[in-house]
Write a protein that holds these residues in place. Structure first.
Motif: not given
Length: 272
Positions: A26-31, A5, A81, A85-86
């Protein structure tokens, strides 16, 4: 943190300095990406969906759908992120040496919200071309990328210099792209979610002239260009720009140029 990521293209070496690198995440909130010392190039992002954030010294800004973010070179930052959210966004890194200084903001971070659909589509398509050309790298790929990035920066600069209601901006776009077609104010109003009377009032209040006057100006300016630079006769030009009645066209032309279309064409430099 998941290494897949991480924004690896941001960490290129000096041997490729000045190249344009672009992508679509297109990333989750770990990014997130953190650079305490900033970077040597500029970063521009455009949010397609979801929500991201940019943290710079003393502030945190949020990016939502339709937001263009422009991060100045050398600015310490973290972006990623937003929690829960995404963040679906396109991005590009570029050197300031590739762009006119006047197009680049003096602030560490500029976030510009694009509210109307036509401008959003135009910016996204420009980003798509940047990404495609930067990956494909055919002949003149760098120049093509620069031109598309310049288009995005020019659109942002244009909108920053004179911000108008997004609905009025959309109407102007519709008029310019369907100039030769017959239109009704009721149809334009429906497209931008206003009543005909409210649109007419807001348009004149914002632009200074009515919708019909604005359309006629666009048509007559285009007609003058066609008369000057092509061999089409005045009656053909009238139809080209949307006037079904030649006498009405001639009257409108005289209002702007104080002469008939045929007289205007006759005084131009002969075509070679």
């Amino acid at each position: 943190m998941n290494e897949d990521k991480f924004d690896k293209p941001s960490f290129y070496g000096e041997h490729v300095k000045g190249m344009i690198i672009a992508g679509h995440f297109d990333e989750t909130d770990s990014y997130f990406t953190k650079r305490p010392s900033g970077m040597s190039d500029w970063l521009i992002t455009y949010t397609l969906d979801g929500e991201g954030y940019f943290s710079t010294p003393g502030r945190e800004d949020i990016c939502r759908i339709g937001d263009v973010a422009l991060l100045r070179q050398g600015t310490p930052h973290q972006y990623g992120t937003s929690r829960g959210q995404i963040w679906n966004f396109v991005w590009a890194h570029f050197s300031s040496r590739m762009m006119e200084t006047s197009l680049l903001p003096v602030t560490p971070l500029l976030i510009h919200s694009v509210d109307n659909d036509s401008a959003r589509e135009r910016i996204y398509k420009a980003f798509q071309r940047v990404i495609s050309d930067s990956i494909e790298r055919s002949a003149y790929w760098s120049e093509l990328c620069e031109n598309n990035l310049r288009e995005i920066l020019l659109l942002v600069a244009q909108r920053e210099s004179k911000q108008i209601d997004a609905r009025i901006e959309e109407v102007q776009h519709l008029l310019s792209t369907t100039m030769s077609a017959t239109f009704r104010i009721e149809d334009l109003a429906k497209k931008v979610g206003l009543s005909p009377s409210r649109l007419s009032h807001l348009y004149k209040e914002t632009i200074g002239i009515s919708i019909v006057e604005s359309l006629n100006q666009m048509r007559i300016r285009q007609a003058a260009l066609l008369l000057e630079h092509t061999d089409r006769i005045a009656s053909e030009v009238a139809l080209d720009v949307g006037f079904q009645n030649y006498n009405h066209f001639a009257n409108q032309f005289r209002k702007h140029y104080a002469m008939s279309p045929r007289a205007f064409q006759a005084q131009q430099t002969p075509k070679k």
